[in-house]
Enzyme design. Structure first.
Site, PDB file in Angstrom:
ATOM      1  N   LYS A 224     -12.632   4.415  -5.403  1.00 28.38           N
ATOM      2  CA  LYS A 224     -11.418   5.229  -5.627  1.00 28.38           C
ATOM      3  C   LYS A 224     -10.271   4.335  -6.104  1.00 28.38           C
ATOM      4  CE  LYS A 224      -8.642   6.207  -2.031  1.00 28.38           C
ATOM      5  NZ  LYS A 224      -7.212   5.867  -2.180  1.00 28.38           N
ATOM      6  N   ASN A 225     -10.096   3.189  -5.462  1.00 29.94           N
ATOM      7  CA  ASN A 225      -8.924   2.349  -5.752  1.00 29.94           C
ATOM      8  C   ASN A 225      -9.057   1.547  -7.034  1.00 29.94           C
ATOM      9  OD1 ASN A 225      -7.793   3.484  -3.544  1.00 29.94           O
ATOM     10  ND2 ASN A 225      -7.994   1.701  -2.223  1.00 29.94           N
TER      11      ASN A 225
ATOM     12  N   ARG B 281       0.348   9.046  -3.894  1.00 29.76           N
ATOM     13  CA  ARG B 281       0.919   7.708  -4.041  1.00 29.76           C
ATOM     14  C   ARG B 281       0.281   6.966  -5.208  1.00 29.76           C
ATOM     15  NH1 ARG B 281       4.362   3.417  -2.797  1.00 29.76           N
ATOM     16  NH2 ARG B 281       3.280   1.604  -3.592  1.00 29.76           N
TER      17      ARG B 281
ATOM     18  N   CYS C  43       3.984   7.903   3.123  1.00 24.29           N
ATOM     19  CA  CYS C  43       2.900   8.650   3.772  1.00 24.29           C
ATOM     20  C   CYS C  43       2.828   8.184   5.223  1.00 24.29           C
ATOM     21  CB  CYS C  43       1.597   8.419   3.034  1.00 24.29           C
ATOM     22  SG  CYS C  43       1.196   6.697   2.925  1.00 24.29           S
TER      23      CYS C  43
ATOM     24  N   ARG D 141       5.975   2.914   1.906  1.00 23.25           N
ATOM     25  CA  ARG D 141       5.375   2.754   0.572  1.00 23.25           C
ATOM     26  C   ARG D 141       6.441   2.593  -0.525  1.00 23.25           C
ATOM     27  NH1 ARG D 141       0.064   4.561   1.066  1.00 23.25           N
ATOM     28  NH2 ARG D 141      -0.430   3.080  -0.579  1.00 23.25           N
ATOM     29  N   PRO D 142       7.338   1.617  -0.399  1.00 27.75           N
ATOM     30  CA  PRO D 142       8.385   1.431  -1.415  1.00 27.75           C
ATOM     31  C   PRO D 142       7.784   1.049  -2.778  1.00 27.75           C
ATOM     32  CG  PRO D 142       8.315  -0.443   0.052  1.00 27.75           C
ATOM     33  CD  PRO D 142       7.375   0.563   0.624  1.00 27.75           C
ATOM     34  N   ILE D 143       8.566   1.154  -3.852  1.00 27.04           N
ATOM     35  CA  ILE D 143       8.082   0.729  -5.178  1.00 27.04           C
ATOM     36  C   ILE D 143       9.018  -0.302  -5.806  1.00 27.04           C
ATOM     37  CG2 ILE D 143       6.808   2.872  -5.664  1.00 27.04           C
ATOM     38  CD1 ILE D 143       9.171   3.671  -7.511  1.00 27.04           C
TER      39      ILE D 143
ATOM     40  N   LEU E 257       8.896  -3.454  -5.966  1.00 24.63           N
ATOM     41  CA  LEU E 257       8.223  -4.530  -6.728  1.00 24.63           C
ATOM     42  C   LEU E 257       7.706  -3.996  -8.067  1.00 24.63           C
ATOM     43  CD1 LEU E 257       6.321  -6.204  -3.748  1.00 24.63           C
ATOM     44  CD2 LEU E 257       8.392  -7.055  -4.885  1.00 24.63           C
TER      45      LEU E 257
ATOM     46  N   ASP F  50      -7.615  -1.426   4.762  1.00 19.41           N
ATOM     47  CA  ASP F  50      -8.316  -0.139   4.648  1.00 19.41           C
ATOM     48  C   ASP F  50      -9.571  -0.061   5.502  1.00 19.41           C
ATOM     49  OD1 ASP F  50      -7.624   0.269   1.076  1.00 19.41           O
ATOM     50  OD2 ASP F  50      -6.388   0.492   2.869  1.00 19.41           O
TER      51      ASP F  50
ATOM     52  N   ARG G 153     -10.317  12.946   0.209  1.00 21.36           N
ATOM     53  CA  ARG G 153      -9.550  12.223  -0.809  1.00 21.36           C
ATOM     54  C   ARG G 153     -10.274  10.940  -1.215  1.00 21.36           C
ATOM     55  NH1 ARG G 153      -4.569  10.036   1.062  1.00 21.36           N
ATOM     56  NH2 ARG G 153      -4.784   9.087  -0.980  1.00 21.36           N
TER      57      ARG G 153
HETATM   58  C1  EPZ Z   1      -3.338  -0.049  -2.636  1.00 21.78           C
HETATM   59  O1  EPZ Z   1      -2.136   0.627  -2.351  1.00 21.78           O
HETATM   60  C2  EPZ Z   1      -4.448   0.876  -2.166  1.00 21.78           C
HETATM   61  N1  EPZ Z   1      -4.352   2.164  -2.865  1.00 21.78           N
HETATM   62  C3  EPZ Z   1      -4.325   1.120  -0.655  1.00 21.78           C
HETATM   63  O2  EPZ Z   1      -5.445   1.923  -0.248  1.00 21.78           O
HETATM   64  C4  EPZ Z   1      -4.401  -0.236   0.047  1.00 21.78           C
HETATM   65  O3  EPZ Z   1      -4.249  -0.045   1.435  1.00 21.78           O
HETATM   66  C5  EPZ Z   1      -3.281  -1.142  -0.477  1.00 21.78           C
HETATM   67  O4  EPZ Z   1      -3.420  -1.291  -1.909  1.00 21.78           O
HETATM   68  C6  EPZ Z   1      -3.323  -2.530   0.143  1.00 21.78           C
HETATM   69  O5  EPZ Z   1      -4.573  -3.119  -0.112  1.00 21.78           O
HETATM   70  C7  EPZ Z   1      -4.796   2.257  -4.142  1.00 21.78           C
HETATM   71  O6  EPZ Z   1      -5.224   1.276  -4.729  1.00 21.78           O
HETATM   72  C8  EPZ Z   1      -4.721   3.617  -4.778  1.00 21.78           C
HETATM   73  P1  EPZ Z   1       0.458  -2.333  -2.012  1.00 21.78           P
HETATM   74  P2  EPZ Z   1      -0.730   0.046  -2.928  1.00 21.78           P
HETATM   75  O7  EPZ Z   1       1.481  -2.110  -3.045  1.00 21.78           O
HETATM   76  O8  EPZ Z   1      -0.945  -0.703  -4.176  1.00 21.78           O
HETATM   77  C9  EPZ Z   1       4.480  -3.274   0.219  1.00 21.78           C
HETATM   78  C10 EPZ Z   1      -6.552   3.679   0.817  1.00 21.78           C
HETATM   79  O9  EPZ Z   1      -6.698   3.982   2.018  1.00 21.78           O
HETATM   80  N2  EPZ Z   1       5.128  -2.964  -1.065  1.00 21.78           N
HETATM   81  O10 EPZ Z   1      -0.539  -3.428  -2.218  1.00 21.78           O
HETATM   82  O11 EPZ Z   1       0.240   1.182  -2.919  1.00 21.78           O
HETATM   83  C11 EPZ Z   1       3.847  -2.054   0.850  1.00 21.78           C
HETATM   84  O12 EPZ Z   1       4.803  -1.306   1.588  1.00 21.78           O
HETATM   85  C12 EPZ Z   1      -5.199   3.210   0.316  1.00 21.78           C
HETATM   86  O13 EPZ Z   1      -7.461   3.702  -0.046  1.00 21.78           O
HETATM   87  C13 EPZ Z   1       6.480  -3.226  -1.203  1.00 21.78           C
HETATM   88  O14 EPZ Z   1       7.139  -3.700  -0.270  1.00 21.78           O
HETATM   89  O15 EPZ Z   1      -0.330  -0.967  -1.774  1.00 21.78           O
HETATM   90  C14 EPZ Z   1       2.797  -2.666   1.734  1.00 21.78           C
HETATM   91  O16 EPZ Z   1       3.419  -3.114   2.911  1.00 21.78           O
HETATM   92  C15 EPZ Z   1      -4.140   3.207   1.406  1.00 21.78           C
HETATM   93  N3  EPZ Z   1       7.071  -2.944  -2.396  1.00 21.78           N
HETATM   94  C16 EPZ Z   1       2.321  -3.882   0.933  1.00 21.78           C
HETATM   95  O17 EPZ Z   1       3.368  -4.165  -0.008  1.00 21.78           O
HETATM   96  C17 EPZ Z   1       6.355  -2.415  -3.447  1.00 21.78           C
HETATM   97  O18 EPZ Z   1       6.954  -2.203  -4.529  1.00 21.78           O
HETATM   98  C18 EPZ Z   1       1.026  -3.674   0.166  1.00 21.78           C
HETATM   99  O19 EPZ Z   1       1.176  -2.508  -0.603  1.00 21.78           O
HETATM  100  C19 EPZ Z   1       4.988  -2.165  -3.281  1.00 21.78           C
HETATM  101  C20 EPZ Z   1       4.394  -2.447  -2.084  1.00 21.78           C
END
Ligand code: EPZ
Length: 420
Positions: A22-23, A91, A115, A120-122, A124, A306, A398
């Site tokens: 999925k990811n 997301r 969620c 889940r900030p964006i 970065l 995960d 999902r």
């Molecule tokens: C991906 O989410 C995966 N989803 C998530 O899987 C997975 O848990 C996560 O990576 C971590 O491995 C998909 O690929 C669709 P991140 P992503 O940005 O990219 C912080 C599942 O169950 N952060 O790597 O959204 C964030 O809050 C899902 O399959 C910021 O601070 O995760 C978190 O603490 C859940 N600012 C950390 O970084 C940002 O702009 C990692 O998040 C982005 C993220």
């Protein structure tokens, strides 16, 4: 809302085939927006998140033809304004930001909601786009990114919890069509990022270093149609390997890449789980004695967040105390209260769960809350004595293709009932 009814206590036996990841699928589908030519993705998992991403691509003007485990996408003429409601609901849809910026130099998409597992900030993602020269404004729930021309840059994408997976995907995709060279520092090293880079390279992108913390992208003028096969889902593979372990069964997990989940296998070995590995399979065998181990979730190649909830169920089977620390998301212990209904003895101390294992679980009515917590409740139901009903199973659908069908093929007594 459907629920899964599980009669537990039976060791699983047999072979199960892992679906596409999925990811990996979500960013790969978004990447098809980078060209007006036809792209084909194969080994796509049949998941609600994947179907949702197809509707997002269509809402942007792409044509999407769905086959058995594959899609053909043609984004001949697209617009950069995503459907507010559609995008807010998932997301993973944030990964259309990069391709829209690369192709159109403009994107207007709704802020993805947080969620249950965290805010889940964006920030970065937006930092990466700004580094390429985009002007960003946030108004009435929309992110609006725009620039006259996208210029390659050096970009540091490390956050307070380390790299961002989809933030790395977004910047890599936008940079493929930027003028000049982009270097991403503190890039995510997940296998899904490598898979995305391989697809982009097949489309004509010039990328090196994917899978390492430093990725270099040399911008090109145009990308072309390509075909790609999605890598196997390492989280699904870990989930089924743990299903075998928590039922003390004999389960062969086929069509996976053991090297993608070496941290999980290392911890399972330390906990006393017996298994053998082949190139594309993990064979779980009955184990005599389990023991508790401590886990801390980390960015790849560390222990994946995960799989944290699913691993907790194994620790509930292991006599002794194990400390499970969640370093990636701020509230990813939603499964703990539900496991407590089944007799689990777990206490939360800040980012850590202290698991007192070794006591048998008893079946109960439990509520799914997020994708991986729900998977953990299914594993708990399989290992518990008695009947467990896991409600709100749409969370599981999902991210797991036909989880009850696959578990039934391993001899589990599990059925899907229409919800009340
Ligand atoms: C991906 O989410 C995966 N989803 C998530 O899987 C997975 O848990 C996560 O990576 C971590 O491995 C998909 O690929 C669709 P991140 P992503 O940005 O990219 C912080 C599942 O169950 N952060 O790597 O959204 C964030 O809050 C899902 O399959 C910021 O601070 O995760 C978190 O603490 C859940 N600012 C950390 O970084 C940002 O702009 C990692 O998040 C982005 C993220």
């Amino acid at each position: 809302m459907d629920c899964l009814v599980i009669k537990g206590g039976k060791p699983l036996k047999g072979e199960v085939k892992i679906s596409g990841a999925k990811n990996a699928a979500l960013p790969l589908m978004a990447a098809t927006l980078l060209t007006g030519e036809e792209c084909t993705l194969r080994n796509l998992p049949n998941l609600s998140d994947v179907r949702f991403m197809s509707s997002i691509l269509k809402s942007l003007g792409a044509t999407v033809e769905t086959g058995r485990g594959s899609i053909k996408v043609r984004a001949k003429k697209i617009e950069g304004f995503g459907d507010y409601d559609l995008i807010r609901k998932m997301r993973g849809s944030i990964c259309i930001l990069g391709p829209l910026m690369g192709r159109l130099k403009e994107a207007k998409i709704s802020m993805p909601g947080g969620c249950v597992i965290g805010a889940r900030p964006i920030d970065l993602h937006l930092k990466g786009m700004r580094d390429l020269g985009a002007k960003i404004s946030i108004k009435s729930g929309y992110v609006h990114a725009k620039t006259k021309d996208l210029r390659g840059a050096e970009s540091f994408l490390g956050g307070r919890c380390g790299p961002t997976v989809l933030g790395t995907a977004n910047l890599m995709m936008a940079a493929t069509l930027a003028k000049g060279k982009t270097v991403i520092h503190s890039a995510a090293c997940e296998p899904e990022i490598e898979d995305l880079a391989n697809f982009l390279i097949a489309m004509g992108a010039k990328i090196s270093g994917a899978g390492s913390p430093t990725i270099t992208i040399q911008g090109v003028k145009k990308l072309y149609g390509a075909e790609h096969r999605v890598i196997p889902d390492r989280i699904e593979a870990a989930t089924f390997a743990l299903a075998g372990a928590v039922t003390n069964g004999n389960v062969k997990v086929q069509g996976c890449v053991p090297g993608h989940l070496s941290a999980v296998l290392d911890k399972m070995r330390e906990a006393g789980v017996k298994f053998s590995l082949e190139k594309n399979s993990i064979h779980i065998k009955p184990s005599k004695k389990l023991k508790s181990v401590d886990i801390t979730t980390m960015p790849h190649a560390g222990f994946p967040t995960d799989v944290q909830a699913q691993m907790m169920v194994l620790m509930l089977k292991s006599p002794g105390i194990s400390i499970i620390t969640e370093r990636i998301f701020e509230s990813r212990f939603m499964h703990v209260n539900e496991l407590a209904r089944m007799g689990a003895d777990i206490s939360i101390e800040g980012p850590s769960a202290i698991v007192k294992g070794g006591k048998p679980l008893s079946g109960a009515d439990v509520m799914a809350s997020d994708l991986r917590a729900s998977a953990a409740l299914v594993l708990a139901g399989l290992s518990a004595q008695g009947t467990t009903r896991v409600n709100r199973v749409y969370h599981i659908d999902r991210g797991y293709e036909d989880i009850d069908g696959k578990l039934r093929s391993l001899g589990a007594n599990i059925k899907r009932e229409p919800g009340h």
